[in-house]
Design an enzyme around this catalytic site. Structure first.
Site, short mmCIF file in Angstrom:
data_model
loop_
_atom_site.label_atom_id
_atom_site.label_comp_id
_atom_site.label_asym_id
_atom_site.label_seq_id
_atom_site.Cartn_x
_atom_site.Cartn_y
_atom_site.Cartn_z
CE LYS A 139 -48.34 -7.86 -19.65
NZ LYS A 139 -48.52 -7.74 -18.20
CB SER A 148 -47.35 -4.08 -17.07
OG SER A 148 -47.67 -5.43 -16.77
CB SER A 169 -49.63 -5.87 -14.17
OG SER A 169 -48.59 -4.99 -13.81
#
EC number: 6.3.5.7
Length: 492
Positions: A78, A158, A182
């Site tokens: 990420k 997210s 998330s």
């Protein structure tokens, strides 16, 4: 071996050890898949040369019978994780061109264990979002589609790049972060497994901060075993993070398949919210029956302050975000917009560098921390947060784990909720309480909606009892036998 990218992380690990495949072959296969899947926009940076170098180094170790727990296994990272000399932007314009001079602790742990980095994955800007539509680099597209429709759906947020990449076989597993859901909500939207560990289980050092008392690193994988393996490498005490807890990291994989006979499962009555689709409720009921059939006992529990979790979260998280994001001013790194003087430069840089959702949350946070409103909002929210944690502690005096839905719906279309922030925020209704209490939670794919989209069930555990959580999650996974996969429309 055909179609290497269909292997699970555990399967690839075993094949590498048996010398049936090489890391170079595996990494090359993933890089090819990533190139073919540009339409999903899952990656914002591809580190092809670095990946092949790491794969060759792993092959040399494996040839000698050496190597770590993740030796030669290609992962996606990420874009919130600092990776030394590799572009790290948190998917924000304000961090344009930023290449950290250091590596986050979690990614350092992964490289220590031999993992290979394929690239950096898209996410909502500064992890603020539930749909991966706020990224400066554009929306991530969910690999799944509704039956008979070609409408593009969100992958959740997210960590939408992480969930989409795992679901579309663009990496074996991915790192993610969870501040209010998330990891778990994107996993539910994409038919993957997402594990949010206990707060303090994984180091936050070198991960771009959103809300420091809520943020936690964790993995997204194809199945429960893969996430257990990932957590084993990601977790551990770190002196550089004062919130990191000095506890031994268990062998999480070893507990999978152990009997859950006698396990006590709680069903929070407050999670039966008005307007929840019938198919979500039915899936929840099926999950209860699966656990009973495996020998668990089930009882209803109460979490009376759950109804205040969302408003509490949307006071605490923006307050912390407004403080954390004050450091982005254009002086030392990232975007700089020239101004008449330094104050003008700050204002112009931040106005140009932050997207609309980030600006909204900074304003909300600044407001609730301001004189005259601090006591009315922020202080009250912190008190309610303590009550929410007490509710969970009380429930866990009676039961071992809690079972709930992960999200109140399946994935929705890109743009469907963009103009309605409240509707977007409601997506986190089942996940946010876990972060406020610092507990571990996992989402397991358990079925399909009427439109053919994945739905997840969430298990919540006691602090630092990820072993029981994973054991129960594995039982759900075995019973659900979720084998569905998205059709690779992006290759057409």
């Amino acid at each position: 071996m055909s179609d290497l990218t269909k292997l699970t992380l555990a399967g690839a690990r075993d094949a590498l050890k048996k010398k049936e495949i090489t890391s170079t072959e595996l990494t090359g296969a993933y890089l090819k898949e990533m190139e073919a899947a540009a339409a999903l926009n899952a990656y914002v940076t591809v580190t092809a040369d670095k990946a092949m170098e790491m794969a060759k180094a792993s092959d040399a170790k494996l040839a000698k019978g050496e190597g770590g727990a993740l030796e030669g296994l290609p992962l996606g990272i990420k874009d919130l994780y600092c990776t030394k000399d590799v572009l790290t932007t948190a998917c924000s314009h304000i961090l344009d061109g930023f290449k950290p001079a250091y590596e986050s602790t979690v990614t350092s742990n992964l490289w220590r264990d031999g993992a290979v980095m394929l690239g950096k994955l898209n996410n909502d800007e500064f992890a603020m979002g539930s749909s991966n539509e706020t990224s400066h680099y554009g929306s991530v597209v969910n690999p799944w589609r509704r039956k008979g429709s070609d409408a593009k759906l969100v992958p959740g947020g997210s960590s939408g790049g992480s969930s989409a990449a795992v679901a579309a076989n663009l990496c074996l597993a991915a790192t993610a972060t969870d501040t209010g859901g998330s990891i778990r909500q994107p996993a539910a939207f994409t038919g993957t497994v997402g594990l949010k560990p206990t707060y303090g289980r994984c180091s936050r050092w070198g991960i771009v901060a959103f809300a420091s008392s809520l943020d936690q690193a964790g993995p997204i994988g194809r199945d429960v075993r893969d996430t257990a393996i990932m957590l084993g490498s990601m977790a551990g005490h770190d002196e550089k993070d004062t919130t990191s807890v000095d506890r031994a990291v268990p062998d999480y994989e070893a507990v999978l398949g152990q009997s859950i006979k006698g396990l006590s499962v709680g069903i929070p009555k407050e999670y039966r919210v008005d307007g929840m689709p019938g198919e979500i409720d039915e899936l929840w009921s099926r999950g209860i029956e699966w656990l009973k059939a495996a020998g668990a006992t089930v009882k209803e529990v109460s979490l009376p302050h759950t109804k205040y979790a969302l408003p509490t979260y949307y006071i605490v998280a923006p307050a912390e975000c407004s403080s954390n994001l004050a450091r982005y001013d254009g002086v030392r790194y990232g975007l700089r917009v020239d101004g008449r003087d330094i104050t003008d430069m700050y204002e112009k840089t931040r106005a140009a560098g932050f997207g609309a959702e980030v600006r909204r949350r900074v304003l909300m946070g600044t407001y609730v921390l301001s004189a005259g409103y601090y006591d009315a909002y922020y202080l009250k929210a912190q008190k309610v947060r303590s009550l929410i944690a007490q509710d969970f502690a009380s429930a866990f005096s009676e039961v071992d784990v809690l079972l709930t839905p992960t999200a109140p719906s399946a994935a929705f279309a890109i743009g469907e909720k963009s103009d309605d922030p409240l509707s977007m925020y409601l997506n986190d209704v089942f996940t946010v309480p876990v972060n406020l209490a610092g507990l571990p939670g996992i989402s397991v794919p358990a079925g399909l909606s009427g439109e053919g989209l994945p739905l997840g069930l969430q298990l919540i555990g006691r602090t630092f009892d990820e072993e029981t959580l994973l054991k129960a999650a594995y039982a759900i996974e075995q019973a659900a036998d979720f084998k569905a996969a998205p059709e690779a429309w992006w290759k057409a």
